[in-house]
Write an enzyme that holds these catalytic residues in place. Sequence first.
Site, PDB file in Angstrom:
ATOM      1  N   GLY B  27       0.633  -0.939   0.107  1.00 35.41           N
ATOM      2  CA  GLY B  27      -0.138  -0.076   0.594  1.00 35.41           C
ATOM      3  C   GLY B  27       0.937   1.199  -0.556  1.00 35.41           C
ATOM      4  O   GLY B  27       2.384   0.918   0.137  1.00 35.41           O
ATOM      5  N   CYS B  28       0.523   2.458  -0.849  1.00 33.87           N
ATOM      6  CA  CYS B  28       1.552   3.730  -0.504  1.00 33.87           C
ATOM      7  C   CYS B  28       0.569   4.792   0.112  1.00 33.87           C
ATOM      8  O   CYS B  28      -0.499   4.958  -0.295  1.00 33.87           O
ATOM      9  CB  CYS B  28       2.135   3.400  -1.687  1.00 33.87           C
ATOM     10  SG  CYS B  28       2.674   2.376  -2.357  1.00 33.87           S
ATOM     11  N   GLY B  29       1.290   5.883  -0.318  1.00 35.31           N
ATOM     12  CA  GLY B  29       0.870   7.149  -0.152  1.00 35.31           C
ATOM     13  C   GLY B  29       0.881   7.844  -1.570  1.00 35.31           C
ATOM     14  O   GLY B  29       2.101   7.871  -1.452  1.00 35.31           O
TER      15      GLY B  29
END
Lengths: 503, 409
Positions: B27-29
């Site tokens: 996951g990431c931003g």
Amino acid sequence: MQQTFVQPEFRVKIDYDKCHKCGRCVQQCGWGVYDFAERPIPHDEKCRACHRCVTFCPARCITIEKNTLAFRENDNWSVGLLKAVWKQAETGGVLLTSMGNPKPYERIFDHLVLDACQVTNPSIDPLREPMELRTYLGRKPDSVQVASDGAGGFTLAEGAGMANNIELATPIIFSPMSYGSVSLNVHRSLAMAAERLGILMNTGEGGLHEDLYPYQDHIILQVASGRFGLNPEVLGRAAALEIKIGQGAKPGIGGHLPGEKIDREVSATRMIPQGTDAISPAPHHDIYSIEDLRQLIYAIKEASGYKPVGVKIAAVHNVAAIASGIVRAGADYVYLDGFRGGTGAAPAVIRDHIGIPIEIAIAAVDQRLRDEGIRNQASIVAAGSIRSSADAAKAIALGADVVAIGTATLLALGCHLCQSCHTGSCSWGITTQKPELTRRIDPEWGAERLTNLVHAWSHELQEILGALGVNAVESLRGSRERLRAIGLDEQTCKILGVKPAGM
Amino acid sequence: MAYDLERYESFGVERYRDESPFKIHGGCGLAGICDESGTLMSGEVAIQAMAVQRDRGNGLGGGFAGYGIYPELSELFAFHMMYHDTAAKEAAEAALSESFTIEVAEPMPTRPVKGIVDAPLLWRYFLAPHPHLLEERELSAEDYVVQVVMNINSRVDGAFVASSGKNMGAFKGVGFPEEIGHYFRLEEYAGHTWVAHNRFPTNTPGWWGGAHPFTLLDWSIVHNGEISSYGINARYLEQFGYTCSLGTDTEVAAYLFDLLLRRHKLPIELACKALAAPLWSEIDRMPAAERALMTSLRAVYGPGMLNGPFAIVLGFNGGMVALNDRIKLRPLVAARSGTTVMVASEEAAIREVMSSPDHVWAPKAGEPVIARVEGMEWPIHGELHLGPAEISCAVTGTEHSCEPVEVAV
């Protein structure tokens, strides 16, 4: 008459304490198993274990058992082989059989498992979110050319876009079964169901009966080596045309329809004399090479107003090279039929020993077409044998655009896989032309059962897609990354393009 | 899966090879900000946008790309390089000087930041291709640059090109993005467009070259998501000659943009519609001409459709494009304040950067947010004619993808 050495395969047992002596079993059996003398008297040797009598016995007093005669143990000489030798010693003939190859070859579908999403990517709920199965069958251009629409938007460039594709509501179609091998009521059931489902039925090589004309937008018409029932007018009455080169159950040989099954209607539809055997030539006598196939493809396109033309081949060793040639010859789809595929009549030796599994064929063909950069030029239809929605999902993940089902549709209409279609006495009224038997299938009833079956499988495909975290079937198609193999050797995994479970 | 950490100790192409057999989940931003008037913003803006999204990463990767940051050297190709050791540096510099006139060569300005350890040697170069070489080889400057990038990434052990465009640069590494940003002293740069990323890899220790953005020439891509259709996307791209060797979804997204925008010449709006296709139920309700276009687009590019959760920001010298997946399974918020367009995984980032945005909205699934810098040209790749194998090789530095793949036309 000499005593046969071949003992009955089954024992028909009637619980006479329960039996109503109503004689329904006598009436139901297409094989003439029963005599009636105050009570039904079964002749075991005629029984095919089709369970028609069992199903309709009002007293539920009939059971069919295996005739478990003991032989001295022999892993080399199975009882089946002994019986084959005895039968051939008696008759001197080729042993005929029907339906798909029943031998215990490895079933690759049963060694493949599908993926599911957790945490890093979510699964999608097919009961609450759109889950798209729509599929387009046919040739796609390499790219989409667009032009400005003059109002800040875009439109397809002239002559660009996708032509001559058939829209399918779900990637499941009905496989070819000819009128003649099956009854007209079966054809009617298939055609009605195909229309309701937004999919296609396939005439097989026996031509198109005029009762099916209203369903012509949901019909693939086959052009086989016998060229039965074809003329320019009929070619115009189909959504697509299909050149049948081979069949999974009998690669290398043509169709067989015994004269007994050719009544007036079949004769009119096939455009051949009543009562004559309809034996299709093994090859098309105008196709002795790939360039000949190209000519036939384009001849049919010309004659039909450029409808999609597919080519059906049996899965054999060099299927990838053949399929590549077919695509380059201009076919809009390639229909691959695996060695488990069904038939209405075939020599047992051919059915049981020729061809390769459909799983391998899909993988090899899909990869070859990709290697050559022509995968978009034709759809892949896979069949033989797709037994469940799981098989369908796995076939699609291996690279098929669409699966075709034949045996499963007949099962839906009552078939119990007794492998006796070639006798023309099907008690279920499926593979027979005897009016007293064919009327057992009401097309409305048949269409409903077929519609139910395909709806059920489609719902299951949606469940599978949801678990995989995708909401359109094109994201599963060819996505071998979503498959893992259990218990397959390394080489087979490599050919399938599938990693072993755990990797 | 048990990991042998020693396998990740070496830096550079070897690490790519080690990562590649495994699909990298994560996951990431992300954030992207673009001033359409071309007014320059300090890199601090991008750092702020990422600092409030710290929890979206796990400290194993952060990165930025800034556009318009080298106005005095805007005609030169800016190479941001990572070196494992001095031997790698020497070898790469030899390759660079063979191919280019090196106008400037200097260490990347950095400062010590707590939390940033084991940094590779970081250098940057401003380069002009030798004109006689371009003529001799009949290549455009862009073609030439990609070939050099490809050569260094695949053949010079321990060297990696982090970015190679004009008037732009990528700054990335292992750490939280605000740490990486401060390490690279981003507040000293000013750009009209910034994209930024915070990585949360789940199954690799993360390494400097593996952080986002991925770049080639002036393209950069940051990505939050997990493409559930990765398998078929990669196989589709292989048919066009691309080799997907990293096992990352980002790589696939980058090649798909290259295929659709540069090679198939689709307008960016339609490329986004191909990658995050509308539902058939929506297409069926469109006017006939649009329906025909969308039906063809979906049927033809179905294997390239990115299915599964993602938010992507594509940065380039003319602006940026942000795109969400077709049913919006990953967050993406957009805002406009005057001429500034901003996107981020969380609205908090927007509120941190823009004091009173005119308009904040959640872009609909598959609806791209497009920001174009006024007066800048759009052919994004410049004069790039190279084949997909070379593109793959330049991006990933895996040598086997350098073999030209014959593609039937």
